[in-house]
Design a protein around this motif. Structure first.
Motif, PDB file in Angstrom:
ATOM      1  N   TYR A   1       0.694   4.292  -2.451  1.00  8.38           N
ATOM      2  CA  TYR A   1       0.692   5.865  -1.988  1.00  8.38           C
ATOM      3  C   TYR A   1       1.600   6.860  -2.612  1.00  8.38           C
ATOM      4  O   TYR A   1       1.535   7.809  -2.972  1.00  8.38           O
ATOM      5  CB  TYR A   1       0.674   6.063  -0.287  1.00  8.38           C
TER       6      TYR A   1
ATOM      7  N   HIS B   1     -14.995  -5.368   2.131  1.00  4.91           N
ATOM      8  CA  HIS B   1     -13.668  -5.252   1.218  1.00  4.91           C
ATOM      9  C   HIS B   1     -13.048  -6.595   1.001  1.00  4.91           C
ATOM     10  O   HIS B   1     -12.251  -6.688   0.105  1.00  4.91           O
ATOM     11  CB  HIS B   1     -12.650  -4.127   2.012  1.00  4.91           C
TER      12      HIS B   1
ATOM     13  N   HIS C   1      -6.410   9.190   0.475  1.00  3.49           N
ATOM     14  CA  HIS C   1      -5.813   9.734  -0.734  1.00  3.49           C
ATOM     15  C   HIS C   1      -6.465  11.186  -1.338  1.00  3.49           C
ATOM     16  O   HIS C   1      -5.532  11.963  -1.993  1.00  3.49           O
ATOM     17  CB  HIS C   1      -6.957   9.019  -2.208  1.00  3.49           C
TER      18      HIS C   1
ATOM     19  N   ARG D   1       0.773  -1.252  -0.049  1.00  5.60           N
ATOM     20  CA  ARG D   1      -0.122   0.016  -0.060  1.00  5.60           C
ATOM     21  C   ARG D   1       0.872   1.111  -0.293  1.00  5.60           C
ATOM     22  O   ARG D   1       0.789   2.252  -0.503  1.00  5.60           O
ATOM     23  CB  ARG D   1      -0.933   0.067   1.085  1.00  5.60           C
TER      24      ARG D   1
ATOM     25  N   GLN E   1      -9.710   4.827   2.770  1.00  6.68           N
ATOM     26  CA  GLN E   1      -8.902   5.104   1.588  1.00  6.68           C
ATOM     27  C   GLN E   1      -9.372   6.586   0.867  1.00  6.68           C
ATOM     28  O   GLN E   1      -8.428   7.011   0.402  1.00  6.68           O
ATOM     29  CB  GLN E   1      -9.168   3.908   0.551  1.00  6.68           C
ATOM     30  N   THR E   2     -10.688   6.898   0.881  1.00  2.00           N
ATOM     31  CA  THR E   2     -10.779   8.247   0.399  1.00  2.00           C
ATOM     32  C   THR E   2     -10.087   9.326   1.284  1.00  2.00           C
ATOM     33  O   THR E   2      -9.865  10.281   0.546  1.00  2.00           O
ATOM     34  CB  THR E   2     -12.412   8.363   0.383  1.00  2.00           C
TER      35      THR E   2
ATOM     36  N   TYR F   1     -17.134   0.199  -4.175  1.00  2.00           N
ATOM     37  CA  TYR F   1     -17.036   1.099  -3.005  1.00  2.00           C
ATOM     38  C   TYR F   1     -17.848   0.974  -1.894  1.00  2.00           C
ATOM     39  O   TYR F   1     -19.163   0.393  -2.234  1.00  2.00           O
ATOM     40  CB  TYR F   1     -16.529   2.652  -3.357  1.00  2.00           C
TER      41      TYR F   1
ATOM     42  N   PHE G   1     -12.177  -1.618  -2.512  1.00  2.00           N
ATOM     43  CA  PHE G   1     -10.885  -0.926  -2.060  1.00  2.00           C
ATOM     44  C   PHE G   1     -11.456   0.256  -1.504  1.00  2.00           C
ATOM     45  O   PHE G   1     -10.763   0.751  -0.538  1.00  2.00           O
ATOM     46  CB  PHE G   1     -10.212  -0.770  -3.428  1.00  2.00           C
ATOM     47  N   TRP G   2     -12.289   1.003  -2.048  1.00  2.00           N
ATOM     48  CA  TRP G   2     -12.579   2.529  -1.500  1.00  2.00           C
ATOM     49  C   TRP G   2     -13.752   2.402  -0.377  1.00  2.00           C
ATOM     50  O   TRP G   2     -14.624   1.576  -0.490  1.00  2.00           O
ATOM     51  CB  TRP G   2     -13.222   3.146  -2.920  1.00  2.00           C
TER      52      TRP G   2
END
Length: 231
Positions: A79, A149, A114, A75, A110-111, A128, A105-106
């Motif tokens: 990133y 997930h 990111h 990960r 994660q949001t 998501y 994944f989302w």
């Protein structure tokens, strides 16, 4: 940093138009791409009210149905890869499971991560979750919404991906909104505003006439004739 034939301001200017309008402009600039370079399946936007997102693609392949079968990118590598520099980025993830979107994944974490790294959003055939807890302003144009997930993990990153028929690679310029997404050739970025202006002026002639009282096919014939004179 690589040299690009556009600036961050050029990309940001394209957020003024929705993705169908961008496609209209591209039909004039790169007519050979009229039937390629965009998503061709219905997608699910996390927030239809958000403005379009425009940025450089950061690509990856993911799976979620089963645990990893061998070495995978960490990960942290991902990133480091997606973090925005002088130009904004968009995560472009292809889920390669036989049932894309089996696991998400989302979500909230994660949001948030990111968004903090300067990523504007994601375009994916995957899924998501955490719909009410996603980072505000971070757009996801995805394939579906699911609750778990599962075993989601990165398989590869930085290569070419196919998201619902849209082929794209690292650093491709992506424009996306709730309609879907399109790849903008780098050389077309600065030409699009003028092309869109031309399309808009041509369409206005037809729309104004069609909305006027007493519109007939004869009026439409006149409008089409007038459109040919707009350059």
């Amino acid at each position: 940093m690589s040299d690009y034939p556009f600036s961050a301001a050029d990309l940001d200017a394209l957020r003024a138009w929705d993705t169908p309008t961008i496609c209209n402009g591209l039909e004039l600039i790169v007519p050979e791409r009229r039937a390629i370079g965009f998503t061709v399946e219905q997608m699910v936007a996390a927030d239809r009210t958000l403005a379009p997102i425009v940025g450089l693609a950061r690509t990856g392949l993911i799976r979620s149905k089963e645990p990893p079968r061998g070495p995978i990118p960490s990960r942290q590598e991902w990133y480091d890869y997606v973090e925005a520099g002088d130009l904004p980025t968009i995560a472009l993830l292809q889920d390669i499971d036989d049932k894309p979107g089996y696991g998400a994944f989302w979500g909230e974490v994660q949001t948030t991560v990111h968004k903090g790294l300067g990523v504007l959003g994601c375009v994916t055939n995957g899924s998501y979750r955490d719909c009410d807890m996603l980072a505000p302003g971070f757009q996801i144009i995805g394939g579906r919404v699911v609750p778990s997930h599962a075993h989601v993990h990165m398989v590869a990153m930085g290569g070419d991906v196919n998201v619902f028929g849209m082929l794209a690679g690292h650093d491709g310029v992506i424009h996306a909104d709730y309609h879907g997404a399109v790849v903008i050739p780098a050389e077309a970025v600065r030409r699009l505003p003028d092309a869109i202006d031309l399309v808009t002026r041509r369409e206005k002639i037809i729309l104004d006439m069609a909305r006027a009282p007493g519109f007939t096919s004869a009026h439409m014939r006149e409008a089409l004739s007038r459109v040919q004179d707009i350059h």
